[in-house]
Motif scaffolding. Sequence first.
Motif, short mmCIF file in Angstrom:
data_model
loop_
_atom_site.label_atom_id
_atom_site.label_comp_id
_atom_site.label_asym_id
_atom_site.label_seq_id
_atom_site.Cartn_x
_atom_site.Cartn_y
_atom_site.Cartn_z
N HIS A 18 -2.40 1.83 3.46
CA HIS A 18 -1.72 0.90 3.94
C HIS A 18 -2.25 -0.42 3.52
O HIS A 18 -1.65 -1.53 3.44
CB HIS A 18 -1.98 0.77 5.52
CG HIS A 18 -1.11 1.98 6.27
ND1 HIS A 18 -1.51 3.33 6.18
CD2 HIS A 18 0.08 2.01 6.68
CE1 HIS A 18 -0.64 3.91 6.83
NE2 HIS A 18 0.47 3.42 7.26
N VAL A 21 -0.87 -1.06 -0.07
CA VAL A 21 0.27 -1.68 0.06
C VAL A 21 0.20 -3.21 0.31
O VAL A 21 0.91 -4.05 -0.45
CB VAL A 21 1.22 -1.15 1.20
CG1 VAL A 21 2.42 -1.99 1.45
CG2 VAL A 21 1.56 0.29 0.83
N GLU A 22 -0.40 -3.72 1.23
CA GLU A 22 -0.62 -5.05 1.42
C GLU A 22 -1.33 -5.86 0.42
O GLU A 22 -1.00 -6.98 -0.03
CB GLU A 22 -1.57 -5.28 2.89
CG GLU A 22 -0.96 -4.62 4.17
CD GLU A 22 0.43 -5.26 4.40
OE1 GLU A 22 0.54 -6.26 4.28
OE2 GLU A 22 1.52 -4.32 4.77
N GLN A 24 -1.10 -5.13 -3.01
CA GLN A 24 0.11 -5.26 -3.93
C GLN A 24 0.95 -6.27 -3.27
O GLN A 24 1.34 -7.14 -4.34
CB GLN A 24 0.70 -3.88 -4.27
CG GLN A 24 -0.43 -2.98 -4.84
CD GLN A 24 0.47 -1.56 -5.17
OE1 GLN A 24 1.39 -1.08 -4.31
NE2 GLN A 24 0.09 -0.95 -6.16
N GLN A 25 1.21 -6.32 -2.29
CA GLN A 25 2.38 -7.30 -1.92
C GLN A 25 1.81 -8.75 -1.76
O GLN A 25 2.52 -9.69 -1.86
CB GLN A 25 2.89 -7.02 -0.38
CG GLN A 25 3.73 -5.77 -0.51
CD GLN A 25 4.45 -5.04 0.83
OE1 GLN A 25 3.82 -5.42 1.88
NE2 GLN A 25 5.40 -4.42 0.72
N ILE A 47 3.36 5.00 -1.49
CA ILE A 47 2.97 3.45 -1.85
C ILE A 47 4.33 2.84 -2.94
O ILE A 47 4.47 1.61 -2.82
CB ILE A 47 1.66 3.28 -2.28
CG1 ILE A 47 0.56 3.77 -1.44
CG2 ILE A 47 1.38 1.92 -2.87
CD1 ILE A 47 -0.69 3.90 -1.78
N GLU A 48 4.33 3.53 -3.74
CA GLU A 48 5.24 3.09 -4.75
C GLU A 48 6.65 2.95 -4.17
O GLU A 48 7.44 1.68 -4.66
CB GLU A 48 5.37 3.98 -6.08
CG GLU A 48 6.17 3.35 -7.35
CD GLU A 48 6.25 4.44 -8.43
OE1 GLU A 48 5.71 5.59 -8.31
OE2 GLU A 48 6.77 4.02 -9.49
N ILE A 50 7.38 1.66 -1.11
CA ILE A 50 7.32 0.45 -0.43
C ILE A 50 7.34 -0.65 -1.36
O ILE A 50 8.02 -1.65 -1.12
CB ILE A 50 5.99 0.67 0.43
CG1 ILE A 50 6.36 1.69 1.30
CG2 ILE A 50 6.17 -0.79 1.15
CD1 ILE A 50 5.20 2.15 2.13
N THR A 51 6.39 -0.68 -2.45
CA THR A 51 6.22 -1.95 -2.98
C THR A 51 6.65 -1.89 -4.50
O THR A 51 6.69 -2.94 -5.17
CB THR A 51 4.70 -2.12 -3.34
OG1 THR A 51 4.15 -0.71 -4.47
CG2 THR A 51 3.72 -1.83 -2.02
N HIS A 188 3.04 2.70 8.60
CA HIS A 188 3.82 1.51 7.98
C HIS A 188 5.35 1.90 8.74
O HIS A 188 5.88 2.82 8.80
CB HIS A 188 3.86 1.89 6.47
CG HIS A 188 4.47 0.68 5.81
ND1 HIS A 188 5.81 0.37 5.56
CD2 HIS A 188 3.80 -0.66 5.35
CE1 HIS A 188 5.84 -0.75 4.91
NE2 HIS A 188 4.63 -1.34 4.78
N SER A 190 8.12 1.49 7.28
CA SER A 190 9.02 2.22 6.44
C SER A 190 8.94 3.68 6.73
O SER A 190 9.67 4.47 6.22
CB SER A 190 8.99 1.99 4.79
OG SER A 190 7.40 2.55 4.73
N LYS A 245 -3.86 -5.78 6.84
CA LYS A 245 -3.81 -6.99 6.39
C LYS A 245 -5.00 -7.95 6.43
O LYS A 245 -5.35 -8.79 5.93
CB LYS A 245 -2.77 -7.90 7.17
CG LYS A 245 -1.31 -7.34 7.00
CD LYS A 245 -0.19 -8.02 7.77
CE LYS A 245 1.18 -7.77 7.21
NZ LYS A 245 2.22 -7.89 8.05
#
Length: 344
Positions: A18, A21-22, A24-25, A47-48, A50-51, A188, A190, A245
């Motif tokens: 998780h 993901v944050e 990368q975003q 992960i891929e 999502i991002t 997540h 998603s 986060k």
Amino acid sequence: MAKDKILVTGGTGYIGSHTVVELQQAGYDVVIIDNLSNSNRDVLDGIERITGIRPDFVEADCTDISALRKLFDEHKGIRGIINFAASKAVGESIEKPLLYYRNNLNTLMNLLELMPEYGVEGIVFSSSCTVYGEPDENPVTENSPIKVATSPYGNTKQISEEIIRDFVRSGSGIKSVILRYFNPVGAHPSAEIGELPNGVPQNLVPYLTQTAIGIRKELSVFGDDYSTPDGSCIRDFINVVDLAKAHVVAVERMLTGKSQEDVEVFNLGTGVGLSVKELIAAFERATGVKVPHRIVGRRAGDIEKVWANPERANNVLGWKATATIDDTMRSAWAWQLHLRDLGK
Ligand code: NAD
Ligand code: WQD
């Protein structure tokens, strides 16, 4: 342009994935190292999805210092580390203490040792509310007393915090942020990534969702004779995306020279204590799905009640948990349904 490069150890695990993901975003370039002892490669696909970015992945063990050297040689310019890699099952740690001390402490010490050599400036460390044991008072602040650890797992977190402090003080030139998580739950939104417990879950929420979906017959509520309003234990259940986060904020703070001290400690919780019975009710309310459950005897070693005072994280880090418990429970349920679709 991508921001700094961050090494995430244990990055295919529950909280690590998780956080990747944050990161990368938020524009960070992520390298994951994981030995897949408690996760699997499919997490990279999640992960891929999502991002849109597949993180660099190195399958290796952090207790192997030569593997770590190779990683730093091949991935130049890593500025920070988030160290999730650890063994985390409290019960298992009582049966196999050396495995826990070796894995959790050698991982940390190898990383610390190589940081100055490779110019890595800071490390964010996953600690736990377990360091507070049974608190004298709730909510607990970062200055609440550290209690004698009741398991080798808990002891590795206390010792790790000390190792970090000593190494930072030794003139190594590195910085650290120690994050004490309360009870991370949910997935997540998603439903592409979530918690993948090995075997029979020991933790409340995975057991609950597996019961709701019919994998387990009923959820045992361990005790309703505690001195709490409804008799069941109280915890601070923190949404895993909120938790993730906080790591982005911590890394940013550490690498942009905003830290007030070379080692900073933050509680990551919601500030709200919820009982086990209240959590079950929240799940049923949020999802409309009933959870067969029964009160049984207390589980040995359980803390009666603990929840965080997260004001330091709120005010200094500028981070706050925002997810409602209903949203969190819906995300846990969506993840369990996704696992069923995958046949897991
Ligand atoms: P997890 O088991 O899902 O993730 C840990 C990951 O580290 C796994 O993918 C595992 O394969 C990997 N790993 C373990 N040892 C390794 C090694 N030597 N080298 C490389 N990879 C290794 O656990 P999680 O829930 O995501 O926890 C992450 C961190 O947060 C841990 O340090 C844990 O102690 C801490 N923590 C977790 C909780 C919780 O309730 N989940 C609460 C407080 C603190
Ligand atoms: C929560 C509550 C149980 C399962 C553990 C570690 C701690 C930290 C977080 C890493 C308790 C009750 C549970 C069940 C139940 N991890 N319960 N029926 O014990 O707060 O903390 O994870 O650092 O170190 O000890 O989490 O999810 O196991 O339990 O009634 O089937 O749910 O008694 O009151 P815990 P948990």
